[in-house]
Every structure is written in structure tokens, then in C-alpha cells.
Design an enzyme around this catalytic site. Structure first.
Site, PDB file in Angstrom:
ATOM      1  CG  ASP A  50      -2.181  -0.690   1.085  1.00  0.00           C
ATOM      2  OD1 ASP A  50      -2.684  -0.736  -0.039  1.00  0.00           O
ATOM      3  OD2 ASP A  50      -2.704  -1.205   2.092  1.00  0.00           O
TER       4      ASP A  50
HETATM    5  C1  GLC Z   1      -1.514  -3.960   5.369  1.00  0.00           C
HETATM    6  C2  GLC Z   1      -2.760  -4.089   4.540  1.00  0.00           C
HETATM    7  C3  GLC Z   1      -2.527  -4.930   3.331  1.00  0.00           C
HETATM    8  C4  GLC Z   1      -1.312  -4.497   2.597  1.00  0.00           C
HETATM    9  C5  GLC Z   1      -0.106  -4.440   3.499  1.00  0.00           C
HETATM   10  C6  GLC Z   1       1.131  -3.919   2.833  1.00  0.00           C
HETATM   11  O1  GLC Z   1      -1.259  -5.162   6.022  1.00  0.00           O
HETATM   12  O2  GLC Z   1      -3.828  -4.614   5.278  1.00  0.00           O
HETATM   13  O3  GLC Z   1      -3.648  -4.847   2.488  1.00  0.00           O
HETATM   14  O4  GLC Z   1      -1.094  -5.396   1.551  1.00  0.00           O
HETATM   15  O5  GLC Z   1      -0.397  -3.614   4.592  1.00  0.00           O
HETATM   16  O6  GLC Z   1       1.079  -2.568   2.592  1.00  0.00           O
HETATM   17  C1  GLC Z   2      -0.758   2.356   5.713  1.00  0.00           C
HETATM   18  C2  GLC Z   2       0.062   1.207   6.265  1.00  0.00           C
HETATM   19  C3  GLC Z   2      -0.178  -0.049   5.513  1.00  0.00           C
HETATM   20  C4  GLC Z   2      -1.635  -0.301   5.417  1.00  0.00           C
HETATM   21  C5  GLC Z   2      -2.422   0.906   4.924  1.00  0.00           C
HETATM   22  C6  GLC Z   2      -3.882   0.595   4.997  1.00  0.00           C
HETATM   23  O1  GLC Z   2      -0.400   2.622   4.415  1.00  0.00           O
HETATM   24  O2  GLC Z   2       1.436   1.500   6.238  1.00  0.00           O
HETATM   25  O3  GLC Z   2       0.481  -1.115   6.146  1.00  0.00           O
HETATM   26  O4  GLC Z   2      -1.843  -1.324   4.511  1.00  0.00           O
HETATM   27  O5  GLC Z   2      -2.122   2.021   5.689  1.00  0.00           O
HETATM   28  O6  GLC Z   2      -4.717   1.663   4.838  1.00  0.00           O
END
Ligand code: GLC
Ligand code: GLC
Length: 822
Positions: free
Chosen positions: A492
């Protein structure tokens, strides 16, 4: 250092002191009513949706931590020499008076907290009966002394005015709307029931209370906290009726305990709905209609019913977990696989990433990619629920094959606030569906008619949804023929189309580029995996001709990866908006990322020509630490406008070179793909929570569940975990260990047996329920190899391929004997 111990026989973790480094949490409920409960009985509950149907308040970020929740107080009424009242919390919080004994047992769907102060022993068992929307607090008191004890018991809960976000922001309204009713000792929380709601909460007690309070300030006294309520100082409640302000529920019950005697008091906190036309009783009044609730209260006020419901819950979990049990030479593996990992997967299945001590329950609903991946591990536990979930997810798919990133559990509709555009989302649905089909053989699922974006009239068979999902990637290829990344792929925080220099702007929802340049190598790997699944699926579905198209697309994608995605010693991560590589030796920081090494090797890239091995050797050399494998290295030391959120985190945390546990199992699986069982298992142990129990003072989170992140080596507290419970690590670690290391892998034709274990293991055994059969599997490893199946016998007969096909097996038990070797 440890704060407790595992009790495997009872499937419990026993916490031996209340002041754990963080609240150590358990979940109550596994259907519609859920709660989080900490080892000091903190936490909150909700019905279906943690934001919109919150039962009780929770204060995030509070000091002390976790200070209110399911409060029970005990007060010594007589025979006190000093005039100062003696009162305490049997769960330690919120009063925090030191206890003479304390123990918290987190079990599967229940928590029991036992303590003793002086001669008074208390035990509270908390759980949600199957099929009900209520939680039970089952309190037992015992007088261990030789003098009569006169006690007062006070219960307290602070109601949330339903929408947990509104509840903590909209005071101009909320301080005037709180309403309750009290009848027969039951406290009914009915805020907004007078207008559009047809649900209320209730808090009941098995004993006749001598008093109650429903106005918070009446119970606490002004400027006082839950640790020292005025009602506890004085020993009386004031029968206050909330009118606005802060409605609470508090009972006061008196207990007279002769020496050696005990007493049991049952509190019930729950949620109830009435049909919209039958809200009031008598009709036309403003009084809550309680007719359909009263029998439920009647039932669970009876200890025998409570015990039976508890027994039912235990049997439920026994049944679920017995579907897959293993015995390996490693006790941490056994405990994690047989008990906690399955349990954690149920929590992630139910709650996705919505509500935990780190996820506030006001933000994220059911995540598309999250829930699809959770399903990969969960599917054997309750296949019928997995099936339902697949259909719900597919219903939020858009006609172009893309998907909403999340949906609200209450409405099951795509969440507009976050929208779509995460280019990995649709591909996970293919993987999840394939996992379901391989587990169950239920091909009818592919013919189910499913709409797009919840719009009636747009239905197509699920199979077509999957075709569109694959097409979505092919319609969005970039300059190197690799998939465009969109807002983000699995990571993300790698935001290559969002150049944000505005403080506080969400990286998740802002995109300021049309996104025709930035590409993802990870997505290419994921696409390859998904197209392999589509090939299998097409064959299974009787559409072999479709497979050719998928094969061709995969071949082209593979060429693109080798042409642009290979960096010489590892796979690159992406190309940014200027067409420069990310995750390459050419970069100053962030030269190597874990995700493409995992996913590309899982998809089979480079296995024959040594490049897979080179990539995994680079992972070992550059990313592996004793606490797990880092997400990337070197950490970003400053903010890079063109990379986005990843560089917003201080080095060593989260996606910026933290150990993002979700990705570690991908490397474990990749290692098994090249036959390195020792290495795969070594990585598994590094993040297995049970194997980390001895360093609980470093790890800090619960030793029975995976955490999303463990701080990386660039962080000041390397090895410290955060964000436990709701993480894809649970499902992926389960898949890596059971399907790839133990090698018991569902395929369309049956259960494949292809272990890749540590060479020191003499073997392992497993009990696996599979398509109505019970397979008793014994794997022996006389030559101490990692991989290689010399022989498989089913019920004493040699089977040709190492696959146990259920078509020829009658229902019931079968023995599967496996010998590894050259
Ligand atoms: C969080 C989110 C997941 C995403 C991950 C890496 O665990 O829930 O959807 O893939 O972060 O950013
Ligand atoms: C932020 C976090 C990531 C997560 C995302 C979800 O980017 O770092 O881990 O997946 O929020 O909204």
C-alpha cells in the site's frame, strides 16, 4: 523473558501477570457479535460492524492503556478495621490494586480471568454463546477464609452511541441524545431507538441488583476515573437515569459469603433487533418492546445453560481444529499449526483488518485483497463460509474487472471513500477461488451468477468475474509490458502515482497521475500465479480452450519480467513514474525488495536456470535477520516524493524496511520451490510467535498470534512487534508451512504430498480431513532429505503419482504412508 505459558492441552495461553508489555488480547464471538478482550478485561464489542454497531466505548491512545472495558469491582462491606473502603478489580484493571494471585487464560473464543485478594477468590469467564448476539461474564466468587464475607459486586460498561466515529467526535449532538430504560434490573441502552434505529443494547444480571447507575458522572463522580468511582467509595449506586451525557450500565449486587462458600453471578451484555413495525410495547408508546429478548435473558441467567453454551463453544472449536492436526519434531510448529494459527485465521476471516488494538474499528471494512488472502488459509476450516465470502467479494467487483478496495460488512457494498485502483486486488480473487475449489472440489461455484458493483441485472457466472480480473491486468500494461501499478499493488505504501507534499494527505486515496508509466514487477509475478490458476481452473471447469489464451498471456508476461524486471542478482520491484527502476542496484536506497523475490519464484521464474536461487541468496544475504526478513534494504533515510508513503516511515518500521511478516511466508514457499527445506523452515521459526515467546520482553505483542510487523534492524527496537492479530501473515504462514514445507497441498485431482522439510527431521504425521475423507498421513524420512517422495501408499497400496485422489476412496478414514528419499 516470558509473561505466561502455553497450556496446549486446554488450548490456552496462560498469562501470569496483569502488566504485560501491551494489552494481550483475545477475540470473543465467531459469527455476528464480536468482542476484543484483553488480559485485564479491557476492549470493546460490536455487532457485525465495528464502526456502525459498536456496543461499548473504547478510548484509543489512553493512559493508562486499556483502562476501561468490561468492568467488575468487588468491595468488602464489613469487618474492616480501617475506615477506608477496600475495593478492587478482579481483572486488576481499572482499579489496579495489587492482587495476591492473578491468572488470565485466553482460550478459543473465551477468556477466563482468575484472581485472589485476601480470602476472596474470583473467576470471570467471558464468552459469546454460538448463535447468540450477546456476551456472558460469568463471575464466581469463593470465600477461602474462615470468616463470613459481605461483599458488593459492581459491574460497569460505558455504552457507545453506536457509530464509534461519531461517538467520539460529535459531542454537540451526542451529549443530548443518550437514553436508557431500566426494567427488572436490566439496563437497556436505546439511544436513537426513538427515531430510526430498531436495535438496542442491554446489560443484565442474574441476581436482583440492589441498585444501578446509568449516568456516568453519577457513578464516577465528577473528575474521577474508572479506577476510583464515587460509587465504590461510598458503596452505593444512585439509580441514576441517563438523559444525554454519557450513558453507562452499572449494577450493584450484594453477596453474603459464609466461609468456604461460593456464589455465581452472570452478567449479560448484548445486542437485539426488533422488526421496524414492532419497536414499541405497547404500540404507540416509547417503551422498547422486549418480548423477543426476555426468553433469551431468562435462559442465560441460568448457570446450567451458561455451562452448556460454553461446552458447545468448546466442541465447536474441537471440531474445527481437528480437521487438520500435525505432529512434527518441532513443538512450536505443532502448537502454532494445531491451535493458534487456525484460531487467528478465524479472527482475520471474521474481522478482516477492521478491529483490533491497532485497528480502531472505525476505519477499514472488509479488505478485498486482505480477505481474499485470508481465505487461502481459512478455507479448510469452514468451506461454506469461505464460499459465501467469495461471492460477497465478487459482488463488489466492477464491470471492468477491477474491484473496490474494501466493503462495509453491514451493507456488503463497496466503500466509495477509498474506491478502487489498487491493481493487485482483482488477481487475489482468482487465487482465493482456486484455493476453495481445490479444497472442496465444488465446481458449481463457478456457475453462480454474481452481479458487478452490487447492481442487479449485471450478473454473470463467477468464472467470468475471474476472467475479467485477469483481463484487468492485461488492459493495463506499461512501457515495459509489465502491469501498471495504479494506486498501489500489495504494498500500500509504494505509491508511484501520487506525489504528495501536503501534510496529512492520504496516500491511499490521493492519486495525481494518470498512471501510464509506473509498473510493478510484483504484479507481473502475481499475474503469472493467477494465470497458472486460471489454466487449472479452465481445465477443471471444462473450458480447456480458454487455457491457451492464459498460457500465451503468461508467456508474454514472463518475457517482460526477464527483459526489464531482472536486476542481475534479484528481481526488481517496480518502475517509477520516470521509468527508473525501484528495488535495483542502481538505486541509492531500497535496492532490493522482498515481494518480487517471493512471488516471482513461487510463480516458477528462474527455478530451472539458477536465477531463483540467486534471488533467494540475495534475500538471505541482504534482507534476513534473526527476527525475520526485512521488506527492503537499505531503508529509505529520507522522504522521496516519487515513492510515497513507504519513505514516510522512519527506517525500520512498517513498509520502510520493517519485517512485514505477511511477506516472509512467500520466501519460505519460494525456498521450497528450489528444494531448500532447511532454509524455509528456519525462516518459518524466526517469525513463529510461539518460537518467539522466550523473548516476549523484546517482541512485546502476544506470543500466540502473528503480528503484522516486527521492527527491522534499522529501528531502535529491532525485534519489537506491532499490529498483532489482523494480518495476512496468519493465512500465509499457515499455507507456507502446511502446503509447502509439510507439502500437503490440495489440488484439483486430490491431495498432493510433496514435503520439503528440514533434513534433520525423521518425518511427521498429520490428520487431514479432505473432501469428506479423513487421511491419516505418516511421512518418514529415513535418508534425511529435504525433498523427494520415494513412495506413497494409500491403505497399503502404492499409488503412482504422489497424489491422494479422493475419487476412489470411500468416505471415512484412510492411511497414507509416505517415504521420502532418493
Ligand atoms: C496492510 C494491509 C494490506 C497491505 C499491506 C502492505 O497489512 O492490510 O492490504 O497489503 O499492509 O502494505
Ligand atoms: C498504511 C500502512 C499499511 C496499510 C495501509 C492501509 O499505508 O502502512 O500497512 O496497509 O495504511 O490503509
Amino acid at each position: 523473558m516470558r509473561y505466561g505459558r502455553f497450556d496446549d492441552e486446554h488450548r490456552e495461553y496462560v498469562i501470569e501477570r496483569p502488566d504485560t508489555p501491551l494489552p494481550w488480547v483475545n477475540y470473543l464471538g465467531c459469527e455476528a457479535y464480536f468482542g476484543l478482550i484483553s488480559n485485564t478485561a479491557g476492549g470493546y464489542s460490536f455487532y457485525q460492524d465495528a464502526r456502525l454497531r459498536r456496543i461499548n466505548r473504547f478510548r484509543y491512545n489512553n493512559a493508562p492503556l486499556d483502562a476501561s472495558g468490561r468492568m467488575i469491582y468487588l468491595r468488602q462491606e464489613a469487618s474492616r478495621a480501617s475506615s477506608e473502603p477496600l475495593y478492587w478489580s478482579p481483572a486488576w484493571q481499572p482499579v489496579r490494586r495489587p492482587l495476591d494471585e492473578y491468572e488470565c487464560r485466553h482460550g478459543l473464543g473465551y477468556t477466563v480471568i482468575r484472581s485472589r485478594l485476601g480470602a476472596i477468590a474470583a473467576s470471570v469467564r467471558y464468552f459469546v454463546p454460538l448463535g447468540e448476539s450477546l456476551e456472558i461474564w460469568d463471575l464466581s466468587l469463593t470465600n477461602l477464609g474462615d470468616r463470613r464475607a459481605q461483599l458488593s459486586v459492581f459491574s460497569a460498561i460505558e455504552f457507545c452511541l453506536w457509530d464509534a466515529w461519531d461517538d467520539q467526535t460529535n459531542y454537540q449532538r451526542n451529549l443530548s441524545i443518550g437514553e436508557v430504560e431500566v426494567e427488572g434490573g436490566v439496563i437497556y441502552h436505546k439511544t436513537e431507538y426513538r427515531e430510526r434505529r430498531n436495535h438496542y443494547a442491554y446489560f443484565a444480571c442474574s441476581q436482583d441488583p440492589v441498585g444501578f447507575d446509568t449516568q456516568r458522572e453519577a457513578f464516577l463522580g465528577p473528575y474521577r476515573g474508572w479506577d476510583a468511582p464515587a460509587a465504590l467509595e461510598s458503596g452505593t449506586t444512585s439509580n441514576s437515569i441517563a438523559h444525554g451525557w454519557q450513558p453507562i450500565g452499572a449494577h450493584h449486587v450484594r453477596v453474603d459469603l459464609p466461609p468456604g462458600r461460593d456464589s455465581r453471578i452472570i452478567f449479560l451484555l448484548g445486542y437485539h433487533e426488533n422488526p421496524p413495525g414492532e419497536k414499541f410495547d405497547p404500540p404507540g408508546s416509547q417503551t422498547v418492546n422486549k418480548r423477543s429478548l426476555l426468553p433469551i435473558l431468562e435462559r442465560y441467567r441460568r448457570p446450567a445453560e451458561v455451562d452448556a453454551a460454553f461446552q458447545g463453544l468448546r466442541e465447536y472449536w474441537d471440531g474445527l481444529l481437528s480437521r487438520f492436526q500435525v505432529r512434527t519434531p518441532d513443538p512450536d510448529t505443532n502448537r502454532t499449526l494445531n491451535i493458534w494459527n487456525g484460531y487467528q485465521m478465524m479472527a482475520t476471516f471474521n474481522i478482516s483488518r477492521a478491529a483490533s488494538s491497532f485497528e480502531s474499528g472505525i476505519g477499514r471494512g472488509i479488505g478485498f485483497r486482505d480477505s481474499s488472502q485470508d481465505l487461502l488459509g481459512f478455507v479448510h476450516l469452514v468451506p461454506t463460509r469461505a464460499r459465501r465470502r467469495l461471492l460477497d467479494l465478487a459482488t463488489t467487483q466492477l464491470p471492468n474487472g477491477g474491484t473496490y478496495h474494501q466493503y462495509q460488512p453491514l451493507t456488503k457494498r463497496g466503500n466509495h471513500a477509498i474506491g478502487s485502483g489498487f491493481h493487485d486486488d482483482p488477481l487475489w480473487l482468482i487465487l482465493a477461488t482456486a484455493a476453495y475449489l481445490k479444497e472442496t472440489g465444488d465446481g458449481d461455484l463457478l456457475d453462480e451468477l454474481v452481479p458487478y458493483d452490487n447492481t442487479p441485472g449485471t450478473e454473470t457466472p463467477l468464472y467470468e468475474h475471474l476472467q475479467r480480473a485477469l483481463r484487468f491486468t492485461l488492459d493495463r500494461l506499461g512501457p515495459h509490458g509489465l502491469p501498471l501499478i495504479g494506486r498501489a499493488d500489495w504494498n500500500d505504501c509504494l505509491n508511484l502515482n501520487c506525489f504528495s507534499d501536503t501534510p496529512g494527505e492520504s496516500f491511499q486515496t490521493t492519486a495525481n497521475k494518470d498512471g501510464e508509466i509506473a509498473e510493478s514487477v510484483f504484479l507481473a509475478g502475481l499475474f503469472l500465479l493467477a494465470s497458472q490458476e486460471m489454466i487449472g481452473l479452465a481445465r477443471f471447469h471444462g473450458r480447456p480452450a480458454d487455457a491457451d489464451g492464459y498460457r500465451q498471456a503468461a508467456a508474454e508476461m514472463e518475457r517482460a519480467v526477464w527483459k526489464a524486471g531482472w536486476d542481475g542478482r534479484w528481481f526488481r520491484r517496480a518502475f517509477d513514474d520516470s521509468g527508473r527502476p525501484v528495488g535495483s542496484k542502481e538505486c541509492e536506497e531500497g535496492q532490493i525488495y522482498i515481494e518480487p523475490q517471493g512471488i516471482c519464484v513461487i510463480a516458477g521464474l528462474g527455478i530451472d536456470d539458477g536465477r531463483a536461487r540467486a534471488a533467494l541468496d540475495s534475500v538471505a544475504a541482504r534482507l534476513a535477520t534473526p527476527h525475520g526478513i526485512l521488506l527492503q534494504q537499505p531503508a529509505y533515510s529520507r522522504y522521496y516524493l516519487h515513492l510515497g508513503e513507504i519513505s514516510s516511515y522512519p527506517p525500520g518500521y512498517k513498509e520502510n524496511a520493517g519485517i512485514f511478516c505477511h511477506t516472509n511466508p512467500w520466501i519460505m514457499i519460494a525456498e521450497t520451490r528450489i528444494g531448500r527445506g532447511d532454509q524455509a523452515f528456519d525462516y518459518y521459526r524466526r517469525i513463529n510467535p510461539s518460537a518467539r515467546e522466550a523473548i516476549s520482553d523484546v517482541h512485546k505483542c502476544e506470543p500466540y498470534v502473528y503480528a503484522q510487523m516486527i521492527a527491522g534492524r534499522d529501528a531502535p527496537a529491532h525485534g519489537e512487534a506491532k499490529n498483532s492479530w489482523l494480518t495476512g501473515s496468519a493465512a500465509w504462514a499457515f499455507v507456507a508451512m502446511t502446503q509447502w514445507i509439510l507439502g500437503l497441498r490440495p489440488e484439483y485431482g486430490g491431495l498432493r504430498i510433496d514435503p520439503c522439510i528440514p533434513s534433520s527431521w525423521e518425518g511427521f504425521t498429520a490428520r487431514r480431513e479432505f473432501r469428506g475423507r479423513v487421511l491419516r498421513i505418516e511421512v518418514r524420512n529415513p535418508h534425511r532429505v529435504c525433498r523427494g517422495v520415494a513412495e506413497v501408499k494409500v491403505d497399503g497400496q502404492i499409488v503412482p503419482a504422489n497424489i491422494v485422489s479422493t475419487t476412489d476412496l470411500a468416505e471415512g478414514e484412510h492411511s497414507v504412508e509416505v517415504v521420502l528419499g532418493p
